[in-house]
Scaffold this motif. Structure first.
Motif, PDB file in Angstrom:
ATOM      1  N   UNK A  80       0.853  -1.184   0.000  1.00 49.89           N
ATOM      2  CA  UNK A  80       0.000   0.000   0.000  1.00 49.89           C
ATOM      3  C   UNK A  80       0.888   1.233   0.000  1.00 49.89           C
ATOM      4  N   UNK A  81       0.416   2.310  -0.620  1.00 50.92           N
ATOM      5  CA  UNK A  81       1.213   3.531  -0.657  1.00 50.92           C
ATOM      6  C   UNK A  81       0.357   4.752  -0.379  1.00 50.92           C
ATOM      7  N   UNK A  82       1.037   5.814   0.040  1.00 50.38           N
ATOM      8  CA  UNK A  82       0.351   7.071   0.355  1.00 50.38           C
ATOM      9  C   UNK A  82       1.234   8.236  -0.040  1.00 50.38           C
ATOM     10  N   UNK A  83       0.639   9.206  -0.688  1.00 50.70           N
ATOM     11  CA  UNK A  83       1.308  10.442  -1.080  1.00 50.70           C
ATOM     12  C   UNK A  83       1.273  11.409   0.097  1.00 50.70           C
ATOM     13  N   UNK A  84       2.400  12.024   0.401  1.00 46.70           N
ATOM     14  CA  UNK A  84       2.476  12.988   1.499  1.00 46.70           C
ATOM     15  C   UNK A  84       3.174  14.255   0.995  1.00 46.70           C
ATOM     16  N   UNK A  85       2.663  15.432   1.341  1.00 44.46           N
ATOM     17  CA  UNK A  85       3.254  16.679   0.834  1.00 44.46           C
ATOM     18  C   UNK A  85       4.614  17.028   1.439  1.00 44.46           C
ATOM     19  N   UNK A  86       5.009  16.363   2.524  1.00 43.13           N
ATOM     20  CA  UNK A  86       6.292  16.674   3.154  1.00 43.13           C
ATOM     21  C   UNK A  86       6.778  15.490   3.991  1.00 43.13           C
ATOM     22  N   UNK A  87       8.036  15.560   4.385  1.00 36.94           N
ATOM     23  CA  UNK A  87       8.601  14.527   5.256  1.00 36.94           C
ATOM     24  C   UNK A  87       7.899  14.532   6.609  1.00 36.94           C
ATOM     25  N   UNK A  88       7.563  15.723   7.095  1.00 38.03           N
ATOM     26  CA  UNK A  88       6.883  15.837   8.384  1.00 38.03           C
ATOM     27  C   UNK A  88       5.523  15.124   8.344  1.00 38.03           C
TER      28      UNK A  88
END
Length: 110
Positions: free
Chosen positions: A49-57
């Motif tokens: 499964x994968x998820x897009x995140x706008x930042x490392x935080x």
């Protein structure tokens, strides 16, 4: 610096191999998948499964959530990569093997 660059945007991948021998193990596995989806993860392959995140935080927040969901049995891996790295993925989709009709007749010599 651009706020949403390919080096700042992150992808979190969760890949796992959970036991499914008993009814209880299948339920635990299904619950883990559902909880990943509830947190915004999308199925990439059966146990990935994968998820897009706008930042490392932001990625760190979701990684911490996955760690809190870890089943007692099985193997779970978490990988965090940049959007630039994810963009270099090569995907291959195989075709179903088909029998090829022979276009000629086999001759037998005695």
């Amino acid at each position: 610096m651009e706020r949403f660059s390919q080096y700042r945007i992150m992808w979190v991948l969760v890949f796992f191999d959970l036991p499914t021998e008993t009814k209880q193990e299948r339920k635990i596995s299904a619950d883990f998948r559902k909880k990943l989806q509830d947190d915004g993860f999308t199925r990439f392959q059966f146990s990935i499964y994968l998820r897009h995140c706008p930042s490392q935080e932001n990625a760190d927040v979701h990684i911490l959530r996955v760690k809190k969901l870890l089943p007692k049995k099985g193997s779970v891996g978490i990988l965090c990569i940049t959007d630039k790295q994810f963009g270099r993925i090569e995907l291959f989709h195989g075709k179903k093997e088909e029998t090829v009709a022979t276009p000629y007749q086999q001759l037998e010599l005695f």
